[in-house]
Design a protein around this motif. Structure first.
Motif, short mmCIF file in Angstrom:
data_model
loop_
_atom_site.label_atom_id
_atom_site.label_comp_id
_atom_site.label_asym_id
_atom_site.label_seq_id
_atom_site.Cartn_x
_atom_site.Cartn_y
_atom_site.Cartn_z
N UNK A 165 -14.98 -14.76 -21.88
CA UNK A 165 -14.16 -13.78 -22.58
C UNK A 165 -12.88 -13.69 -21.78
N UNK A 166 -11.76 -13.84 -22.46
CA UNK A 166 -10.48 -13.82 -21.77
C UNK A 166 -9.64 -12.69 -22.35
N UNK A 167 -9.08 -11.87 -21.47
CA UNK A 167 -8.33 -10.70 -21.92
C UNK A 167 -7.08 -11.10 -22.68
N UNK A 168 -6.53 -10.14 -23.41
CA UNK A 168 -5.21 -10.34 -24.02
C UNK A 168 -4.18 -10.04 -22.94
N UNK A 169 -2.98 -10.53 -23.14
CA UNK A 169 -1.97 -10.38 -22.09
C UNK A 169 -1.39 -8.98 -22.04
N UNK A 170 -1.37 -8.31 -23.18
CA UNK A 170 -0.81 -6.95 -23.22
C UNK A 170 -1.63 -6.13 -24.20
N UNK A 171 -1.45 -4.85 -24.15
CA UNK A 171 -2.07 -3.98 -25.14
C UNK A 171 -1.56 -4.38 -26.52
N UNK A 172 -2.46 -4.56 -27.45
CA UNK A 172 -2.06 -4.85 -28.82
C UNK A 172 -1.64 -6.29 -29.07
N UNK A 173 -1.79 -7.15 -28.06
CA UNK A 173 -1.40 -8.54 -28.31
C UNK A 173 -2.65 -9.40 -28.40
#
Ligand SMILES: *[C@@H]1O[C@H](CO)[C@@H](O)[C@H](O)[C@H]1NC(C)=O
Ligand SMILES: *[C@@H]1O[C@H](CO)[C@@H](O)[C@H](O)[C@H]1NC(C)=O
Ligand SMILES: *[C@@H]1O[C@H](CO)[C@@H](O)[C@H](O)[C@H]1NC(C)=O
Ligand SMILES: *[C@@H]1O[C@H](CO)[C@@H](O)[C@H](O)[C@H]1NC(C)=O
Ligand SMILES: *[C@@H]1O[C@H](CO)[C@@H](O)[C@H](O)[C@H]1NC(C)=O
Length: 794
Positions: A165-173
């Motif tokens: 699982x890889x996070x998104x780079x920013x909130x909402x992206x």
């Protein structure tokens, strides 16, 4: 006017009806496609809970995605073209005749495809689980979106060896960021910051020796599989289990690797269509590595926007603090530049130690850094005979009030800063050969391409910066010293985790010399002083009225994991026949009531610091622990002060231990102490963390006033009785409304202080206190916002 609106509606709806020639699909057949130009050209799961189709973000970026149909913000759980959005016009998802499902951009370029070319797949359907599958005539699944997770794992979806699982780079992206959940090379699930410059494991605590051990995990099971079930339980082959706080069937959940580096379970409230967090991995946001970028410092004392730049550095990108800080000077070593140092107190950067030297003087340490061009800074701690860490790069900066040392940044001597804390001169800079010294075992570092994979930062363990690591290590060490790696633990011993253990009854009888010295007595039991075999001084509490069975063990181990500088630490417990004992750290000084209502009272600044400390401890219990803990009996007697007047809250978690009701209802009896108890105890309202906020309010008002408001009754007017607290609150509020607070403060702050107190702080403390004791608990602030409010005036 009405006509125009009507016309507009007509025009819009006709546009819609031109484009919405499709009805919502329940499958896509081989040979057909979905188009980005039509919002309603989507695929739904049979129960309508998930939708699959084109998802637009901002003006012209579209993703082929799966989202929750019934969450307010249409939360996306999967995207096919995560890092390559397609155009909002002319893009297409086609289930080609050759069996492949492909996503094409407006110009026909293929952005994504499935590996089903030349297979007999004939149908794409979205299952009720949120899984998009390609099936053949026989119903066999040849491709599924569950095999390619992005940042979210849905119930029943498995996380395996090859998946992350890889996070998104920013909130909402949707774009991939740097935080990753995956199985590591020794089969343990880990959270890693995998950035462009470094890769660094931050959870479990970065020590390959104890992570497996401390969390009861194992590295022996190589199946590497983990799953969240429909009940809210997560289980992994490394024996890592946890449950969502709302554990039950029928609740929609998702496990998401968030953009801030935390791993969380969210639960959907079907009526409000909003998500709430029902579990999270990291309690302290600063424990996430890489969060403030290169050179940046994360401050554990600040609840929001914790990142800052050290002196002499500025934001690399002020709109994205995770990019870190860049020096505003030329850091290159040259014959002409002379370097000096700036002290940054309570701060450390973990890892990247060029050298580590114990038992050296400050001067020697400074010279080490000056003499080495690759040294960016050094960290010096007074612990022991002084330890010196020379840093080649500054990552994972952390400022924490209990860090026993400072960081010294190397800067050109000529550099001007607004706050030169301690500039040291450099007499002879030499550009020596650069030798990277690996500190600790070489196994702890792994070369990973060109970047150093930093697995086991030595300074991380030495530093008290992260108290937890130290405590875990200490416990670990004590355990190993005692048991010398013996695997067959003696009967009666039960390791919960490394920092916490079970004691035998005999051991505690011996430690307390048969419960000789009583040092306290409370509702839940008596407390005795004792000395363990390893010479640690402890407080042993004998509990009364404890629930039966295995629950005690489970609850106690939860409390044992709670660790915060403002909470009294639990070292272990004993459960023997009918005896239930808890073993706590021994706090030297007296409780707050002795330092408030007696002749040896605290000065103002100490009081204010104590008020903040208590708030921090409670905020930690309420918001940051993995299991939400309500104290239920906050009062001066339960607040201990250590040598430097740092408050430590005692007896948290006991409410759960001693009062657990039979079914669901957590509290079967009224708990707490008269005068400090929130009004909802008397009514039939459910008990929430706001009861502690109320008690806290009473405590800080008493600290300001200097007398026990909670237990004094005063006669008011005719025969009506009123508590001193009620009167105090009533009068203060009236004055506050009339904006006559100042004069009232002068008259009502503890007269023993002789007027020596900070007016702004006093006003703040009273205002916060008043808001905490509101009858309506919804009007009371949370402990987190109390901390924030008080710190602003510190
Ligand atoms: C497609 O790839 C997945 C995962 O790599 C694999 O499990 C599956 O068998 C492949 N399907 C085909 C048809 O090759
Ligand atoms: C390894 O983990 C899997 C999944 O949790 C479990 O089914 C299996 O029994 C475990 N194997 C061993 C040897 O414990
Ligand atoms: C959903 O939210 C509503 C309104 O806030 C609340 O009353 C209800 O208890 C919530 N339901 C669940 C299951 O949490
Ligand atoms: C710096 O000093 C060294 C030795 O003194 C010399 O070899 C080198 O050329 C000097 N470098 C510069 C840039 O002056
Ligand atoms: C600096 O120079 C002096 C004399 O020139 C020498 O004694 C001293 O060891 C030097 N210090 C370092 C760190 O090289």
């Amino acid at each position: 006017m009405m006509r125009e609106i009507f016309l507009l509606i007509l025009i819009f709806s006709s546009i819609k009806s031109i484009t919405s020639k499709n009805i919502i699909k329940d499958h896509i057949k081989r040979g057909s496609s979905l188009s980005v130009d039509d919002d309603s050209d989507v695929l739904r799961s049979p129960d309508n809970s998930y939708t699959c189709g084109f998802y637009g973000f901002q003006s012209n970026a579209y993703w082929f995605a799966i989202w929750f149909t019934n969450s307010k913000d249409r939360t996306v759980v999967w995207t096919a073209n995560r890092d390559t959005p397609v155009n909002g016009r002319g893009s297409k998802l086609t289930f080609r005749g050759n069996g492949a499902m492909v996503l094409t951009d407006v110009d026909g370029t293929m952005v994504w495809e499935t590996n089903t070319t030349s297979t007999d797949v004939n149908k794409a359907v979205l299952l009720n689980s949120g899984n998009l599958v390609l099936k053949n005539q026989k119903g066999e699944i040849l491709w599924q979106s569950f095999d390619y997770p992005t940042d979210t794992l849905l119930p029943s979806q498995t996380l395996t060896k090859s998946k992350t699982l890889k996070s998104a780079s920013r909130r909402g992206s949707f774009e991939s960021g740097y935080f990753v959940l995956s199985f590591n090379s020794i089969n343990v699930l880990t959270l890693t910051y995998d950035g462009p410059e470094i890769s660094s494991v931050y959870w479990p605590s970065p020590n390959p020796g104890f992570d497996v051990f401390a969390y009861g995990r194992t590295s022996y099971n190589s199946s590497r599989i983990a799953v969240l079930d429909d009940f809210g339980t997560f289980s992994s082959s490394d024996r890592w289990y946890f449950t969502a706080s709302d554990v039950d069937f029928g609740i929609r959940r998702r496990l998401t690797m968030d953009y801030d580096g935390n791993l969380r379970i969210y639960s959907l409230n079907e009526s409000t269509q909003l998500w709430s967090i029902s579990w999270q991995a990291i309690a302290q946001p600063c424990s996430v590595h890489g969060i403030c970028g290169r050179n940046g410092i994360c401050d554990t004392n600040v609840l929001q926007s914790q990142c800052s730049c050290p002196p002499g550095y500025k934001w690399t990108n002020p709109t994205d603090l995770s990019r870190g800080c860049s020096p505003s000077f030329n850091p290159k070593c040259s014959n002409s530049t002379k370097f000096g140092f700036l002290e940054v107190p309570y701060t450390d950067y973990y890892g990247f130690d060029l050298d580590y030297k114990p038992r050296v003087s400050f001067e020697e340490c400074r010279e080490l850094c000056l003499g080495d061009c690759s040294c960016m800074a050094f960290s010096y701690r007074q612990t022991g005979d002084g330890s010196c860490f020379v840093k080649s790069a500054l990552f994972n900066g952390l400022r924490t009030p209990n860090f026993p040392g400072s960081l010294y940044l190397k800067v050109p001597i000529a550099m001007e800063t607004s706050k030169p804390l301690s500039i040291l001169t450099n007499s002879n800079a030499t550009c020596g050969e650069v030798i990277t010294v690996m500190v600790g075992s070489p196994l702890m570092y792994q070369k990973h391409g060109t970047k150093v994979k930093w697995i086991y930062p030595f300074s991380f363990v030495i530093g008290v910066g992260v108290v937890e690591a130290l405590v875990i290590l200490l416990g670990w060490w004590l355990f190993y010293r005692k048991n010398a790696l013996v695997t067959n633990l003696e009967e009666g011993y039960r390791m919960v985790s490394s920092q916490f253990r079970g004691f035998t009854y005999q051991e505690l009888v011996k430690a307390t010399q048969n419960f000789k010295e009583e040092i306290g007595r409370g509702g839940s039991g008596r407390v005795y002083k004792g000395v363990l075999a390893d010479e640690r001084v402890v407080a042993v509490k004998r509990l009364r009225d404890v629930s039966e069975g295995g629950e005690f063990w489970a609850e106690v181990s939860t409390i044992g994991k709670i660790n915060h500088m403002n909470l009294v630490r639990m070292w272990g417990f004993c459960s023997h026949k009918r005896h239930r004992l808890l073993v706590y750290e021994y706090v030297e000084h007296l409780s707050l009531d002795h330092k408030l209502f007696s002749t040896s009272f605290l000065q103002w600044q100490e009081r204010y610091t104590v008020a903040i400390g208590i708030a921090k401890g409670l905020a930690y219990l309420h918001h940051e622990c993995l299991e939400w803990v309500i104290h239920c009996d906050v009062k001066p007697e339960n607040i201990l002060l250590d040598g430097s007047f740092e408050p430590k809250i005692a007896d948290f978690g006991l409410a759960k231990l001693t009062q657990r009701g039979s079914q669901g209802s957590q509290f079967t009896q009224i708990r707490g102490t008269k005068g400090y108890m929130a009004p909802e105890w008397a009514s039939n309202l459910p008990i929430t963390a706001k009861v502690d906020v109320y008690s806290y309010g009473v405590v800080i008002l008493e600290m300001a006033r200097g007398i026990r408001l909670s237990s004094i009754m005063v006669v008011q007017g005719e025969e009506e009785e009123e508590s001193a607290l009620m009167r105090f609150v009533r009068l203060a509020k009236t004055r506050l409304q009339n904006e006559e607070m100042e004069s009232w403060i002068e008259e009502n702050i503890d007269s023993r202080l002789g007027g020596l107190f900070n007016r702004k702080q006093a006003t703040k403390l009273i205002k916060v206190g008043l808001s905490c004791v509101e009858d309506d608990r919804n009007k009371r602030p949370t402990m987190g916002s109390v901390v924030q409010a008080l710190i602003d005036w510190e």
